[in-house]
Write a protein that holds these residues in place. Sequence first.
Motif, PDB file in Angstrom:
ATOM      1  N   VAL A   1      -7.502 -10.704   4.627  1.00 19.68           N
ATOM      2  CA  VAL A   1      -7.870  -9.870   3.477  1.00 19.68           C
ATOM      3  C   VAL A   1      -7.445  -8.441   3.797  1.00 19.68           C
ATOM      4  CG1 VAL A   1      -9.751  -9.031   2.016  1.00 19.68           C
ATOM      5  CG2 VAL A   1      -9.813 -11.384   2.885  1.00 19.68           C
ATOM      6  N   LEU A   2      -6.673  -7.834   2.884  1.00 15.73           N
ATOM      7  CA  LEU A   2      -6.126  -6.492   3.101  1.00 15.73           C
ATOM      8  C   LEU A   2      -6.494  -5.568   1.948  1.00 15.73           C
ATOM      9  CD1 LEU A   2      -2.431  -7.491   4.051  1.00 15.73           C
ATOM     10  CD2 LEU A   2      -4.330  -7.092   5.633  1.00 15.73           C
ATOM     11  N   PHE A   3      -7.079  -4.425   2.297  1.00  9.52           N
ATOM     12  CA  PHE A   3      -7.295  -3.353   1.327  1.00  9.52           C
ATOM     13  C   PHE A   3      -6.102  -2.406   1.450  1.00  9.52           C
ATOM     14  CE2 PHE A   3      -8.619   1.069   0.698  1.00  9.52           C
ATOM     15  CZ  PHE A   3      -9.094   1.017  -0.598  1.00  9.52           C
ATOM     16  N   SER A   4      -5.689  -1.782   0.343  1.00 11.95           N
ATOM     17  CA  SER A   4      -4.600  -0.808   0.448  1.00 11.95           C
ATOM     18  C   SER A   4      -4.712   0.263  -0.624  1.00 11.95           C
ATOM     19  CB  SER A   4      -3.242  -1.504   0.368  1.00 11.95           C
ATOM     20  OG  SER A   4      -3.122  -2.250  -0.815  1.00 11.95           O
ATOM     21  N   PHE A   5      -4.060   1.402  -0.374  1.00 12.21           N
ATOM     22  CA  PHE A   5      -4.017   2.469  -1.387  1.00 12.21           C
ATOM     23  C   PHE A   5      -2.700   3.236  -1.314  1.00 12.21           C
ATOM     24  CE2 PHE A   5      -4.942   6.341   1.134  1.00 12.21           C
ATOM     25  CZ  PHE A   5      -5.559   5.832   2.274  1.00 12.21           C
ATOM     26  N   SER A   6      -2.320   3.819  -2.468  1.00 13.61           N
ATOM     27  CA  SER A   6      -1.043   4.533  -2.578  1.00 13.61           C
ATOM     28  C   SER A   6      -1.114   5.559  -3.714  1.00 13.61           C
ATOM     29  CB  SER A   6       0.086   3.545  -2.861  1.00 13.61           C
ATOM     30  OG  SER A   6       0.107   3.183  -4.232  1.00 13.61           O
ATOM     31  N   ASP A   7      -0.020   6.304  -3.887  1.00 10.30           N
ATOM     32  CA  ASP A   7       0.045   7.296  -4.977  1.00 10.30           C
ATOM     33  C   ASP A   7       0.664   6.714  -6.252  1.00 10.30           C
ATOM     34  OD1 ASP A   7       2.766   7.108  -4.497  1.00 10.30           O
ATOM     35  OD2 ASP A   7       2.969   9.109  -3.646  1.00 10.30           O
ATOM     36  N   ARG A   8       0.581   5.407  -6.419  1.00  7.47           N
ATOM     37  CA  ARG A   8       1.211   4.722  -7.551  1.00  7.47           C
ATOM     38  C   ARG A   8       0.883   5.315  -8.937  1.00  7.47           C
ATOM     39  NH1 ARG A   8       3.156  -1.228  -8.405  1.00  7.47           N
ATOM     40  NH2 ARG A   8       3.947  -0.676  -6.370  1.00  7.47           N
ATOM     41  N   PRO A   9      -0.381   5.723  -9.198  1.00  4.90           N
ATOM     42  CA  PRO A   9      -0.661   6.252 -10.548  1.00  4.90           C
ATOM     43  C   PRO A   9       0.206   7.463 -10.893  1.00  4.90           C
ATOM     44  CG  PRO A   9      -2.707   5.868  -9.352  1.00  4.90           C
ATOM     45  CD  PRO A   9      -1.595   5.697  -8.365  1.00  4.90           C
ATOM     46  N   VAL A  10       0.494   8.282  -9.911  1.00  8.52           N
ATOM     47  CA  VAL A  10       1.284   9.485 -10.147  1.00  8.52           C
ATOM     48  C   VAL A  10       2.744   9.101 -10.404  1.00  8.52           C
ATOM     49  CG1 VAL A  10       1.978  11.709  -9.195  1.00  8.52           C
ATOM     50  CG2 VAL A  10      -0.303  10.801  -8.714  1.00  8.52           C
ATOM     51  N   GLN A  11       3.275   8.211  -9.570  1.00  9.25           N
ATOM     52  CA  GLN A  11       4.667   7.781  -9.762  1.00  9.25           C
ATOM     53  C   GLN A  11       4.847   7.080 -11.101  1.00  9.25           C
ATOM     54  OE1 GLN A  11       7.023   6.239  -6.635  1.00  9.25           O
ATOM     55  NE2 GLN A  11       5.759   7.082  -5.000  1.00  9.25           N
ATOM     56  N   GLU A  12       3.850   6.284 -11.500  1.00  9.20           N
ATOM     57  CA  GLU A  12       3.914   5.619 -12.814  1.00  9.20           C
ATOM     58  C   GLU A  12       3.916   6.645 -13.935  1.00  9.20           C
ATOM     59  OE1 GLU A  12       1.946   1.177 -12.473  1.00  9.20           O
ATOM     60  OE2 GLU A  12       0.771   2.799 -13.344  1.00  9.20           O
ATOM     61  N   ALA A  13       3.003   7.628 -13.825  1.00  6.60           N
ATOM     62  CA  ALA A  13       2.884   8.646 -14.883  1.00  6.60           C
ATOM     63  C   ALA A  13       4.179   9.438 -15.013  1.00  6.60           C
ATOM     64  CB  ALA A  13       1.708   9.574 -14.589  1.00  6.60           C
ATOM     65  N   LEU A  14       4.864   9.624 -13.891  1.00  6.08           N
ATOM     66  CA  LEU A  14       6.106  10.404 -13.899  1.00  6.08           C
ATOM     67  C   LEU A  14       7.335   9.544 -14.228  1.00  6.08           C
ATOM     68  CD1 LEU A  14       5.506  12.648 -10.736  1.00  6.08           C
ATOM     69  CD2 LEU A  14       4.973  13.144 -13.122  1.00  6.08           C
ATOM     70  N   GLY A  15       7.130   8.239 -14.297  1.00  2.00           N
ATOM     71  CA  GLY A  15       8.237   7.339 -14.618  1.00  2.00           C
ATOM     72  C   GLY A  15       9.230   7.143 -13.488  1.00  2.00           C
ATOM     73  N   ILE A  16       8.796   7.324 -12.250  1.00  2.00           N
ATOM     74  CA  ILE A  16       9.730   7.212 -11.120  1.00  2.00           C
ATOM     75  C   ILE A  16       9.406   6.049 -10.187  1.00  2.00           C
ATOM     76  CG2 ILE A  16      10.418   9.646 -11.088  1.00  2.00           C
ATOM     77  CD1 ILE A  16       8.374  10.065  -8.795  1.00  2.00           C
ATOM     78  N   LEU A  17       8.346   5.266 -10.510  1.00  2.00           N
ATOM     79  CA  LEU A  17       7.997   4.139  -9.636  1.00  2.00           C
ATOM     80  C   LEU A  17       9.089   3.076  -9.700  1.00  2.00           C
ATOM     81  CD1 LEU A  17       5.630   2.789  -7.918  1.00  2.00           C
ATOM     82  CD2 LEU A  17       5.228   1.456  -9.992  1.00  2.00           C
ATOM     83  N   ARG A  18       9.512   2.564  -8.542  1.00  2.00           N
ATOM     84  CA  ARG A  18      10.455   1.450  -8.501  1.00  2.00           C
ATOM     85  C   ARG A  18       9.946   0.397  -7.547  1.00  2.00           C
ATOM     86  NH1 ARG A  18      16.967   1.792  -8.566  1.00  2.00           N
ATOM     87  NH2 ARG A  18      17.054   3.786  -9.637  1.00  2.00           N
ATOM     88  N   GLU A  19      10.155  -0.853  -7.922  1.00  2.00           N
ATOM     89  CA  GLU A  19       9.781  -1.974  -7.069  1.00  2.00           C
ATOM     90  C   GLU A  19      10.971  -2.911  -6.991  1.00  2.00           C
ATOM     91  OE1 GLU A  19       5.546  -3.471  -7.545  1.00  2.00           O
ATOM     92  OE2 GLU A  19       6.025  -2.826  -9.587  1.00  2.00           O
ATOM     93  N   SER A  20      11.126  -3.556  -5.849  1.00  2.00           N
ATOM     94  CA  SER A  20      12.177  -4.543  -5.701  1.00  2.00           C
ATOM     95  C   SER A  20      11.629  -5.716  -4.902  1.00  2.00           C
ATOM     96  CB  SER A  20      13.361  -3.906  -4.970  1.00  2.00           C
ATOM     97  OG  SER A  20      14.152  -4.897  -4.375  1.00  2.00           O
ATOM     98  N   ARG A  21      11.838  -6.913  -5.417  1.00  2.00           N
ATOM     99  CA  ARG A  21      11.355  -8.110  -4.723  1.00  2.00           C
ATOM    100  C   ARG A  21      12.553  -8.955  -4.359  1.00  2.00           C
ATOM    101  NH1 ARG A  21       6.158 -10.814  -7.301  1.00  2.00           N
ATOM    102  NH2 ARG A  21       4.704  -9.495  -6.191  1.00  2.00           N
ATOM    103  N   GLU A  22      12.701  -9.204  -3.063  1.00  2.00           N
ATOM    104  CA  GLU A  22      13.839 -10.004  -2.613  1.00  2.00           C
ATOM    105  C   GLU A  22      13.471 -11.480  -2.578  1.00  2.00           C
ATOM    106  OE1 GLU A  22      14.961  -8.097   1.101  1.00  2.00           O
ATOM    107  OE2 GLU A  22      14.992  -6.195  -0.005  1.00  2.00           O
ATOM    108  N   THR A  23      14.445 -12.320  -2.818  1.00  2.00           N
ATOM    109  CA  THR A  23      14.188 -13.767  -2.761  1.00  2.00           C
ATOM    110  C   THR A  23      15.194 -14.399  -1.811  1.00  2.00           C
ATOM    111  OG1 THR A  23      15.498 -13.883  -4.773  1.00  2.00           O
ATOM    112  CG2 THR A  23      13.134 -14.179  -5.008  1.00  2.00           C
ATOM    113  N   HIS A  24      14.699 -15.105  -0.816  1.00  2.00           N
ATOM    114  CA  HIS A  24      15.529 -15.966   0.025  1.00  2.00           C
ATOM    115  C   HIS A  24      14.673 -16.792   0.942  1.00  2.00           C
ATOM    116  CE1 HIS A  24      14.832 -12.701   2.849  1.00  2.00           C
ATOM    117  NE2 HIS A  24      15.479 -11.886   2.040  1.00  2.00           N
TER     118      HIS A  24
END
Length: 349
Positions: A326-349
């Motif tokens: 079980v992992l708790f985590s935190f980040s500045d995601r709300p700010v990046q979302e509000a600014l429109g600069i959040l990027r995510e990439s999911r690799e598959t292999h």
Amino acid sequence: MNNKSDEVRADFYRRIDQHHLFPLWEQLHNLVPKEPADACIGALWRYRELRPYLTEAGRLITAEEAIRRVLVLENPAIRGAASITTSLYAGLQMILPGEIAPSHRHSQSALRFVVEGRGAFTAVDGERTTMEPGDFIITPSWTWHDHGNPTEAEGGEPVIWLDGLDIPMVRFFGAGFAENYEEPVQPLTRPEGNSLARYGMNLLPVRHASRSKTSPIFNYPYSRTRETLDTLLRQDQVDPWDGVKMRYINPQTGSWAMPTIAAFMQILPRGFSGQTYRNTDATVFSVVQGKGSVSIAGQRHEFEARDIFVVPSWAAVSFHANEECVLFSFSDRPVQEALGILRESRETH
Ligand code: 1HN
């Protein structure tokens, strides 16, 4: 094409330097890199190694004298900045039986994630909540807050939590204010459990109309978070990157619990071997339970319960769970979302 010699250019650079000018063309690629070049690096703090230092700090200074008895976790690549990521601060705070940490308020928003011990309390805006391991507690911007712990005779024990604050972000914006309360402990205006009953039960008071940026719930108890994760782990498909991962929300808006810091809790089934992803929001993790490993930008870190690790922006990350984790985590995601600069990439292999 290039008809100016290096010396002529160097002379020009020297002369404009005196006027606090520099030529963009020498720096353009660094200022606007093709992809994020985070100043921070991946790092893991072993709780087993840190815990004795907290005990020692407990002998060195009282919570009241220290105001907050905290050992700050600094990203090894940006020492001196009181930052675990470029935008966020993290520290381990300890309060001993019978101690108080005096009341104050500041523009910076804070979260507490309880790591060890139970029974200490934090008061926010006139209401107390008792801390249990795994509880996610928030202190909204500019709210009075103080902490305390019952005496040993009353059953108090050392309580340790992870603080997460938006200190570097608020410093960047030059928007920080702080003040002390006139008394060490603020007066209580509501009974314990009031906020959770009002706002934390999928109900809202009938005439409630506020849509404040910060959640009116200030303790999200672990017992309920855990029950949710256990149910979904049994019933839902496990995400190949995240396991079962949930986010803490503001029930008034469905958005993040705080405007500057996002918080998450996830469970990885035993034997989980996750796929690789990258996010632009550098993220701090606190291990609640289980042994496993995390690969950060190609480097593997073994973790166990209560360890803390940080994943920089855009670093490739994947998890392996030797046991149910079980992992708790935190980040500045709300700010990046509000600014429109959040990027995510999911690799598959
Ligand atoms: C603070 O108010 C707390 O209230 C913890 O427990 C850490 C670090 C810097 C500034 C204020 C707390 C802090 C802090």
